[in-house]
Design a protein around this motif. Structure first.
Motif, PDB file in Angstrom:
ATOM      1  N   GLU A 183       0.812  -1.199   0.000  1.00 34.74           N
ATOM      2  CA  GLU A 183       0.000   0.000   0.000  1.00 34.74           C
ATOM      3  C   GLU A 183       0.850   1.256   0.000  1.00 34.74           C
ATOM      4  O   GLU A 183       0.381   2.331  -0.284  1.00 34.74           O
ATOM      5  CB  GLU A 183      -0.935   0.012   1.229  1.00 34.74           C
ATOM      6  CG  GLU A 183      -1.994  -1.055   1.183  1.00 34.74           C
ATOM      7  CD  GLU A 183      -2.942  -0.863   0.022  1.00 34.74           C
ATOM      8  OE1 GLU A 183      -3.285   0.281  -0.309  1.00 34.74           O
ATOM      9  OE2 GLU A 183      -3.347  -1.870  -0.555  1.00 34.74           O
ATOM     10  N   SER A 212       0.308   1.165  -6.225  1.00 31.24           N
ATOM     11  CA  SER A 212      -0.797   0.429  -5.635  1.00 31.24           C
ATOM     12  C   SER A 212      -1.771   1.338  -4.908  1.00 31.24           C
ATOM     13  O   SER A 212      -2.737   0.876  -4.342  1.00 31.24           O
ATOM     14  CB  SER A 212      -0.251  -0.630  -4.658  1.00 31.24           C
ATOM     15  OG  SER A 212       0.423   0.005  -3.583  1.00 31.24           O
ATOM     16  N   GLY A 269      -4.760   4.034  -4.318  1.00 34.00           N
ATOM     17  CA  GLY A 269      -5.992   4.435  -4.970  1.00 34.00           C
ATOM     18  C   GLY A 269      -5.997   5.929  -5.222  1.00 34.00           C
ATOM     19  O   GLY A 269      -5.139   6.673  -4.724  1.00 34.00           O
ATOM     20  N   HIS A 280      -7.727   8.253  -4.020  1.00 29.50           N
ATOM     21  CA  HIS A 280      -7.891   9.088  -2.826  1.00 29.50           C
ATOM     22  C   HIS A 280      -6.696   8.990  -1.884  1.00 29.50           C
ATOM     23  O   HIS A 280      -6.657   9.705  -0.877  1.00 29.50           O
ATOM     24  CB  HIS A 280      -9.165   8.683  -2.079  1.00 29.50           C
ATOM     25  CG  HIS A 280     -10.426   8.982  -2.823  1.00 29.50           C
ATOM     26  ND1 HIS A 280     -11.026  10.220  -2.817  1.00 29.50           N
ATOM     27  CD2 HIS A 280     -11.199   8.207  -3.621  1.00 29.50           C
ATOM     28  CE1 HIS A 280     -12.113  10.193  -3.567  1.00 29.50           C
ATOM     29  NE2 HIS A 280     -12.241   8.983  -4.077  1.00 29.50           N
ATOM     30  N   ASP A 281      -5.745   8.108  -2.196  1.00 24.81           N
ATOM     31  CA  ASP A 281      -4.627   7.872  -1.298  1.00 24.81           C
ATOM     32  C   ASP A 281      -3.322   8.494  -1.766  1.00 24.81           C
ATOM     33  O   ASP A 281      -2.323   8.442  -1.059  1.00 24.81           O
ATOM     34  CB  ASP A 281      -4.405   6.359  -1.132  1.00 24.81           C
ATOM     35  CG  ASP A 281      -5.661   5.654  -0.648  1.00 24.81           C
ATOM     36  OD1 ASP A 281      -6.370   6.245   0.188  1.00 24.81           O
ATOM     37  OD2 ASP A 281      -5.930   4.535  -1.118  1.00 24.81           O
ATOM     38  N   ASP A 303     -12.357  10.529 -10.196  1.00 19.64           N
ATOM     39  CA  ASP A 303     -11.613   9.520  -9.446  1.00 19.64           C
ATOM     40  C   ASP A 303     -11.059  10.078  -8.144  1.00 19.64           C
ATOM     41  O   ASP A 303     -11.158   9.458  -7.085  1.00 19.64           O
ATOM     42  CB  ASP A 303     -10.439   8.991 -10.282  1.00 19.64           C
ATOM     43  CG  ASP A 303     -10.869   7.966 -11.318  1.00 19.64           C
ATOM     44  OD1 ASP A 303     -12.020   7.504 -11.239  1.00 19.64           O
ATOM     45  OD2 ASP A 303     -10.068   7.644 -12.195  1.00 19.64           O
ATOM     46  N   TYR A 305      -1.976   6.062 -10.010  1.00 16.67           N
ATOM     47  CA  TYR A 305      -2.903   5.429  -9.078  1.00 16.67           C
ATOM     48  C   TYR A 305      -3.690   4.341  -9.786  1.00 16.67           C
ATOM     49  O   TYR A 305      -3.751   4.280 -11.011  1.00 16.67           O
ATOM     50  CB  TYR A 305      -3.850   6.472  -8.464  1.00 16.67           C
ATOM     51  CG  TYR A 305      -4.833   7.100  -9.406  1.00 16.67           C
ATOM     52  CD1 TYR A 305      -5.978   6.424  -9.827  1.00 16.67           C
ATOM     53  CD2 TYR A 305      -4.651   8.406  -9.862  1.00 16.67           C
ATOM     54  CE1 TYR A 305      -6.885   7.003 -10.684  1.00 16.67           C
ATOM     55  CE2 TYR A 305      -5.563   9.005 -10.715  1.00 16.67           C
ATOM     56  CZ  TYR A 305      -6.682   8.299 -11.115  1.00 16.67           C
ATOM     57  OH  TYR A 305      -7.588   8.878 -11.965  1.00 16.67           O
ATOM     58  N   THR A 353      -7.488   2.238  -9.846  1.00 13.35           N
ATOM     59  CA  THR A 353      -8.884   2.236  -9.429  1.00 13.35           C
ATOM     60  C   THR A 353      -9.217   0.836  -8.952  1.00 13.35           C
ATOM     61  O   THR A 353      -9.194  -0.113  -9.728  1.00 13.35           O
ATOM     62  CB  THR A 353      -9.807   2.640 -10.592  1.00 13.35           C
ATOM     63  OG1 THR A 353      -9.495   1.829 -11.718  1.00 13.35           O
ATOM     64  CG2 THR A 353      -9.615   4.094 -10.942  1.00 13.35           C
ATOM     65  N   LYS A 354      -9.514   0.729  -7.674  1.00 15.81           N
ATOM     66  CA  LYS A 354      -9.703  -0.572  -7.064  1.00 15.81           C
ATOM     67  C   LYS A 354     -11.051  -1.162  -7.449  1.00 15.81           C
ATOM     68  O   LYS A 354     -11.958  -0.466  -7.845  1.00 15.81           O
ATOM     69  CB  LYS A 354      -9.627  -0.453  -5.547  1.00 15.81           C
ATOM     70  CG  LYS A 354      -8.306   0.114  -5.048  1.00 15.81           C
ATOM     71  CD  LYS A 354      -8.335   0.265  -3.545  1.00 15.81           C
ATOM     72  CE  LYS A 354      -7.032   0.856  -3.043  1.00 15.81           C
ATOM     73  NZ  LYS A 354      -7.043   1.034  -1.575  1.00 15.81           N
ATOM     74  N   GLU A 357     -16.189  -0.264  -6.485  1.00 12.89           N
ATOM     75  CA  GLU A 357     -15.553  -0.106  -5.191  1.00 12.89           C
ATOM     76  C   GLU A 357     -15.199  -1.476  -4.636  1.00 12.89           C
ATOM     77  O   GLU A 357     -15.850  -2.474  -4.903  1.00 12.89           O
ATOM     78  CB  GLU A 357     -16.502   0.621  -4.224  1.00 12.89           C
ATOM     79  CG  GLU A 357     -16.841   2.042  -4.639  1.00 12.89           C
ATOM     80  CD  GLU A 357     -15.673   2.967  -4.412  1.00 12.89           C
ATOM     81  OE1 GLU A 357     -14.790   2.612  -3.625  1.00 12.89           O
ATOM     82  OE2 GLU A 357     -15.630   4.035  -5.021  1.00 12.89           O
TER      83      GLU A 357
END
Length: 627
Positions: free
Chosen positions: A20, A25, A27, A29-30, A152, A214, A216-217, A580
């Motif tokens: 992470e 890896s 996302g 928002h991260d 996103d 990033y 998208t999970k 999601e």
């Protein structure tokens, strides 16, 4: 951190927690703030360039047509770009899932950059028109990818602000395209107006390549499944239908060919045939049609679509021909002519912000539209009344109500459409309105050009028809607008009057279009924006005696609750369609996590189809909604 009943009994991907911290890896928002700003700088730079290219050409038309001696084909420089944008924009939503965000964004930037480079190096009008088409394929994709990427990285609460900042870049491009095109044309030549953009395209591609990492999970469809759902046949038939219509307008009115000429009959036949074929494909063949068929049977979407079409026609007709007034009638330079478009673009940004602020404050849209929606008609009439002795106020500021009113109309009509649709059909609704708007943009340039050339030919023959060299002289004047300033005084005066009368015909056509659009919008009812049903709202309270934690199966507009037997299918449908990451449901007694909006849904003011889901975001094939 304490566990809750929402957490799975066996944590997933426990062994991959170390990954992470790796940028690849993370996302959307991260990611870090610097990476987010780098992504935005890259996509918004491309957005700025795409907007510039939409308004760059009008002030350069006299110079370009003079170099190639084909003024009667000059309108294709605008329509080719808009035709490509209208046709290929809906496809980028799917490509962003097949190729990934970075791959689709770089594809769009590459098409736009290569097309712009080819424009600067073109040695014929035909090659320049084709290059503009290539640039338009990328230009529409740039705007699409910018919207998807912003969706996103930002939540619904902050997305409006981010899109507001994006509209500033779009407005700057639209505003400065004309002035920059005219200034560079006067200074270095029209080719450099294209070539000087290339460093910015390279910077945009570099920023996207470095920062857009990033992921998208979530569960996604396979590449083959996504590719099968792209409406290739619908896009192709739409392209041929609109393109054939443009060829007909060009050959019939720009070249003054008779109706019996095969060059006129053939494009008419193709346009009608492929338009019918396009409708049939959308109704019965396409898995995810570009034009949502079920919306054509509903009053509000049809009225909004017609309004978007007419308003776009008015906007682009004036945008493309208003600078020509100052170059051919007032005999100003290209740079000064282009500057007259700048107030329109500034007022467009102000109109968009004002409409959003008012609707946010009042929760209403109809009264705003009724009051300010008439502004474009007033502006068109003021522009049509302009003459050589008009003061600087009318020359510079009569266009301001046009941009302000049109921007406000587009904003309020989008909200009006979405307010009368379930939230699950937001993507389909915006795509429906955007398609009509795109066709209107193409039609605004093509139809106004046909009107202009038709009136110009008649006026020139009326003023110069008695001269022995009239046929050759009129042909040169129609093919070279810049020739007007070099004509002898005894010829220049009637030629300027001919251009003035022809341009006024275009302006009156624009006034009629926007007035008709205002009348079309009148039956659209008001609706409280706070009362709109939400398909993705939180579950209702548990029925008495129900299973603790169970969710009743509910649908929009229905107050009935299903039995416990319907719970499992409802949950499985949501898990299958959502992008999601969903925790595994260890027991039917565990309440599923509230569903968020899908990251991959192309859902914004720019419009577009939902990418994968037939439940979250809606499907163009869905027929279970009535308005």
């Amino acid at each position: 951190m304490a566990t809750t009943e929402r957490d799975p009994l066996i944590p997933k991907n426990r062994t991959n927690c170390s990954n992470e911290t790796e940028p690849g890896s993370l996302g959307p928002h991260d990611i870090s703030t610097s990476m987010r700003y780098g992504i935005l700088a890259g996509v918004w730079t491309a957005t700025f360039l795409s907007s510039i290219n939409m308004t760059l050409v009008p002030t350069m038309l006299p110079s370009i047509s003079s170099d190639f001696q084909k003024s009667h084909q000059a309108s294709w420089l605008g329509t080719a770009y808009l035709l490509a944008t209208c046709t290929f924009t809906p496809l980028y939503g799917r490509l962003s899932n097949v190729m990934g965000r970075k791959g689709a964004a770089l594809t769009a930037v590459s098409f736009a950059g290569l097309g712009t480079l080819a424009c600067g190096l073109s040695n014929s009008m035909e090659l320049l028109i084709f290059s503009r088409f290539i640039a338009g394929i990328g230009g529409g994709g740039v705007n699409t990818m910018a919207t998807i990427i912003v969706s996103d990285m930002y939540t619904l609460r902050t997305r409006g602000l981010a899109q507001g900042v994006a509209s500033v870049f779009n407005g700057l491009g639209l505003g400065f395209g004309g002035p920059l095109g005219g200034l560079i044309t006067d200074w270095l030549g029209w080719r450099y107006a294209f070539l000087l953009q290339l460093p910015l395209f390279c910077i945009s591609a570099t920023l996207i390549t470095i920062n857009l990492r990033y992921v998208t999970k979530g569960k996604s469809k396979s590449v083959s499944e996504v590719l099968k759902r792209i409406d290739y046949f619908g896009s192709f038939t739409l392209l041929i239908a609109v393109g054939s219509t443009l060829i007909f307008l060009s050959t019939k009115y720009n070249s003054d060919l008779p109706w019996s000429d095969p060059a006129v009959i053939t494009p008419v036949a193709l346009a009608v045939s492929f338009f019918v074929l396009f409708v049939l494909v959308e109704l019965y063949v396409a898995t995810e049609p570009v034009l949502a068929p079920f919306l054509l049977r509903q009053r509000i979407p049809v009225l909004v679509g017609i309004s978007n079409f007419l308003v776009a026609m008015c906007n682009f007709a004036i945008t493309y021909f208003f600078p020509m007034w100052f170059q051919t009638v007032m005999l100003t330079s290209a740079s000064i002519a282009g500057l007259h478009i700048l107030p329109n673009s500034i007022s467009m940004s102000a109109g968009s912000l004002f409409a959003g602020w008012m609707m946010h404050r009042t929760g209403k849209y109809k009264i705003i539209n009724l009051v300010f929606g008439i502004f474009p008609f007033i502006a068109s009439v003021l522009i049509a009344q302009i003459h050589e002795n008009s003061g600087w106020i009318q020359s510079w500021f009569s266009i301001i109500p046009l941009g302000f009113g049109n921007a406000l109309v587009f904003q309020t009509m989008l909200i009006a459409l979405l307010a009368h649709l379930p939230e699950s059909h937001m993507a389909v609704g915006t795509g429906f309105g955007q398609l009509f708007r795109g066709i209107g943009q193409v039609g605004g340039v093509a139809v106004s050009s046909a009107i202009f050339q038709s009136f110009l030919g008649k006026e020139l023959w009326r003023h110069l028809g008695d001269r022995p060299d009239a046929p050759e002289l009129i042909k040169q004047i129609r093919q070279n607008a810049r020739l007007v300033a070099t004509l002898p005084k005894d010829i220049q005066r009637p030629v300027r009057d001919s251009y003035a009368a022809s341009l006024k015909a275009v302006f009156y056509f624009s006034a009629a279009s926007t007035l008709l659009a205002y009348i079309v919008r009148l039956p659209i009812p008001e609706k409280d924006l706070d009362s709109r049903p939400r398909s993705n709202s939180l579950p209702p309270p548990l029925p008495q005696g129900g299973i603790p934690g169970a969710v009743a199966n509910t649908q929009v507009g229905s107050e009935s609750q299903g039995s416990s037997a319907s719970i499992t299918p409802a949950i499985s449908d949501i898990e299958e369609d959502s992008d999601e990451v969903q925790d595994e449901v260890p027991s039917p007694r565990v309440l599923p996590r509230p569903i968020k909006r899908r990251l991959s849904t192309y859902e914004s003011i720019e419009g577009g189809m939902d990418l994968e889901s037939r439940r979250i975001g809606g499907s163009a094939r869905d027929t279970g909604v009535s308005v």
